[in-house]
Motif scaffolding. Structure first.
Motif, mmCIF file in Angstrom:
data_model
loop_
_atom_site.group_PDB
_atom_site.id
_atom_site.type_symbol
_atom_site.label_atom_id
_atom_site.label_comp_id
_atom_site.label_asym_id
_atom_site.label_seq_id
_atom_site.Cartn_x
_atom_site.Cartn_y
_atom_site.Cartn_z
ATOM 1 N N PRO A 50 0.807 -1.229 0.000
ATOM 2 C CA PRO A 50 0.000 0.000 0.000
ATOM 3 C C PRO A 50 0.837 1.275 0.000
ATOM 4 C CG PRO A 50 -0.507 -1.386 1.912
ATOM 5 C CD PRO A 50 0.676 -1.989 1.230
ATOM 6 N N PRO A 63 8.324 -0.914 5.794
ATOM 7 C CA PRO A 63 7.903 -1.585 7.030
ATOM 8 C C PRO A 63 6.487 -2.173 6.917
ATOM 9 C CG PRO A 63 8.803 0.601 7.504
ATOM 10 C CD PRO A 63 8.742 0.479 6.020
ATOM 11 N N ILE A 64 5.626 -1.465 6.221
ATOM 12 C CA ILE A 64 4.244 -1.948 6.102
ATOM 13 C C ILE A 64 4.206 -3.256 5.290
ATOM 14 C CG2 ILE A 64 3.753 -0.446 4.098
ATOM 15 C CD1 ILE A 64 1.194 -1.392 6.746
ATOM 16 N N ASP A 67 5.127 -5.978 7.633
ATOM 17 C CA ASP A 67 3.985 -6.306 8.491
ATOM 18 C C ASP A 67 2.976 -7.180 7.753
ATOM 19 O OD1 ASP A 67 5.124 -4.789 10.392
ATOM 20 O OD2 ASP A 67 3.622 -3.200 10.429
ATOM 21 N N LEU A 68 2.730 -6.827 6.501
ATOM 22 C CA LEU A 68 1.746 -7.595 5.735
ATOM 23 C C LEU A 68 2.261 -9.008 5.455
ATOM 24 C CD1 LEU A 68 0.210 -5.001 3.226
ATOM 25 C CD2 LEU A 68 -0.512 -5.613 5.518
ATOM 26 N N GLU A 71 1.658 -10.939 8.509
ATOM 27 C CA GLU A 71 0.241 -11.303 8.632
ATOM 28 C C GLU A 71 -0.098 -12.487 7.724
ATOM 29 O OE1 GLU A 71 -2.490 -10.081 10.661
ATOM 30 O OE2 GLU A 71 -0.613 -9.606 11.661
ATOM 31 N N ARG A 74 1.214 -15.530 9.346
ATOM 32 C CA ARG A 74 0.393 -15.895 10.501
ATOM 33 C C ARG A 74 -0.908 -16.556 10.035
ATOM 34 N NH1 ARG A 74 -3.762 -13.693 13.332
ATOM 35 N NH2 ARG A 74 -3.918 -11.894 11.953
ATOM 36 N N PHE A 88 -9.006 -10.650 3.744
ATOM 37 C CA PHE A 88 -8.512 -10.009 4.967
ATOM 38 C C PHE A 88 -7.769 -8.707 4.627
ATOM 39 C CE2 PHE A 88 -4.984 -9.318 7.917
ATOM 40 C CZ PHE A 88 -5.550 -9.497 9.172
ATOM 41 N N VAL A 90 -7.948 -6.982 1.714
ATOM 42 C CA VAL A 90 -8.827 -6.027 1.024
ATOM 43 C C VAL A 90 -9.733 -5.313 2.032
ATOM 44 C CG1 VAL A 90 -10.752 -5.805 -0.604
ATOM 45 C CG2 VAL A 90 -8.768 -7.194 -1.196
ATOM 46 N N GLU A 91 -10.140 -6.053 3.070
ATOM 47 C CA GLU A 91 -10.985 -5.452 4.101
ATOM 48 C C GLU A 91 -10.274 -4.268 4.761
ATOM 49 O OE1 GLU A 91 -12.133 -8.311 7.075
ATOM 50 O OE2 GLU A 91 -13.041 -6.708 8.271
ATOM 51 N N ARG A 92 -8.963 -4.379 4.889
ATOM 52 C CA ARG A 92 -8.202 -3.331 5.561
ATOM 53 C C ARG A 92 -7.646 -2.276 4.627
ATOM 54 N NH1 ARG A 92 -8.800 -7.489 8.182
ATOM 55 N NH2 ARG A 92 -8.661 -7.647 10.447
ATOM 56 N N TYR A 93 -7.148 -2.707 3.481
ATOM 57 C CA TYR A 93 -6.458 -1.764 2.612
ATOM 58 C C TYR A 93 -7.171 -1.511 1.286
ATOM 59 C CZ TYR A 93 -2.771 -1.753 6.003
ATOM 60 O OH TYR A 93 -2.080 -1.582 7.163
#
Lengths: 160, 178
Positions: A50, A63-64, A67-68, A71, A74, A88, A90-93
């Protein structure tokens, strides 16, 4: 001379450092199966970072993006399938994170637009071609009797 | 009528041209938030100042507030900071801090040194809440309404122009909702 050697030394250690930190990256990520690892690779290549416009999260050092990746890792270990993980994100970004957005109410224009325009063009070409043909076949009968005799006069004059 | 049909491609091309031209003016680094009109994500994170105190979704409800994502590693946040102080003091708008992927001690020191505009600070050390919110950088500022619904996101520094022309009218508008 001394300065040069120091610079060289620093350069070499910098390069070495970079190499070491690069190696620490992806290989240390633990998966239970090879399938999970390839899933991870596919997903991190499909998801767009993003922050950095046109890099996937596998290639980006932002850094993002890290993190992704974490995720994704995980969620894979938790047993989510690829579709769930993409949802998951798309819901956030938003749709920005996927290079190929899903077909839904907000993206149908994107998916169908080009085909619709091509189809419209084709229809217009067919219609105008048909009209032209009609115009050509009709032209014979549109002359009045006077015009016909005029035409034959001109043609017979030519022959003389 | 049929002749008019021939102009359709031209009209279509013009429409596409206008749409694409409008797209040129958009800043591609400013993403639409996917969270707009969604409730603020659920979370359970400690307060920055008091590690024993845990904060949740319930704490960002009740009043229209700004949720400001900040960190000591973020230079633009330092630029923005004096303005947040002004908003909190002069306009009586609660500003909630989301301390994003930061060092607790450094963040606490920053607030002592530069003064503290925040009602309280959520300490999001791992960036988990940030991720749920769709944060992709700092600073970012969200407007959350009384019901705890995310209504607007501003990416980048909040300054006088941003506050006056964008955020303040929205805050006032949402404040009037029941």
């Amino acid at each position: 001379m001394k300065k040069l050697t120091t610079t060289l030394f620093m350069l070499v250690s910098l390069l070495l450092g970079a190499a070491v930190s690069a190696e620490e990256g992806e290989d240390t990520i633990v998966f239970n199966t090879d399938e999970q690892r390839s899933q991870y690779q596919r997903l991190t290549e499909e998801l767009r970072c993003p922050k950095c416009q046109n890099q996937n999260i596998a290639d980006s050092n932002a850094p993002i993006a890290k993190d992704l990746r974490n995720e994704v890792h995980r969620l894979i270990l938790e047993g989510d399938n690829e579709e769930q993980i993409v949802d998951f994100m798309v819901e956030r970004y938003g749709n920005f994170v996927v290079y190929k957005p899903k077909f839904d109410a907000s993206t149908y224009l994107l998916w169908l637009g080009p085909a619709a325009i091509a189809l419209l063009g084709l229809v217009i070409v067919i219609i105008s071609a048909r009209k032209k043909r009609e115009a050509l076949t009709d032209s014979g009968s549109t002359l009045s009797n006077e015009e016909k005799s005029q035409l034959s006069n001109i043609l017979s004059e030519d022959e003389k | 009528m049929k002749r008019a049909l021939l102009f359709l491609p031209l009209v279509l091309a013009a429409v596409i041209g206008v749409v694409l031209f409008w797209g040129l003016g958009n800043d591609p680094t400013k993403l639409e938030s996917a969270r707009i009109d969604d409730p603020f994500p659920a979370f359970n994170l400690p307060s920055l100042q008091d590690p024993a105190k845990f904060l949740s979704q319930q704490d960002v409800k009740g009043k229209v507030s700004l949720v400001n994502v900040w960190a000591t590693w973020c230079p633009s946040c330092r630029v923005e900071h004096p303005y947040l102080l002004k908003i909190a003091k002069q306009y009586q708008v609660p500003v909630i801090g989301l301390n994003y992927k930061d060092d607790r001690d450094a963040a606490k020191e920053w607030l002592i040194k530069l003064k503290d505009p925040y009602l309280f600070n959520i300490f999001d050390e791992k960036g988990k809440l940030g991720l749920d919110l769709g944060v992709y950088g700092a600073p970012e500022t969200y407007i959350v309404d009384k019901k705890g619904v995310v209504r607007y996101r501003h990416v980048g520094v909040v300054d006088d122009t941003v506050w006056k022309s964008i955020l303040e009218p929205k805050v006032n508008q949402y404040a009037q909702e029941r």
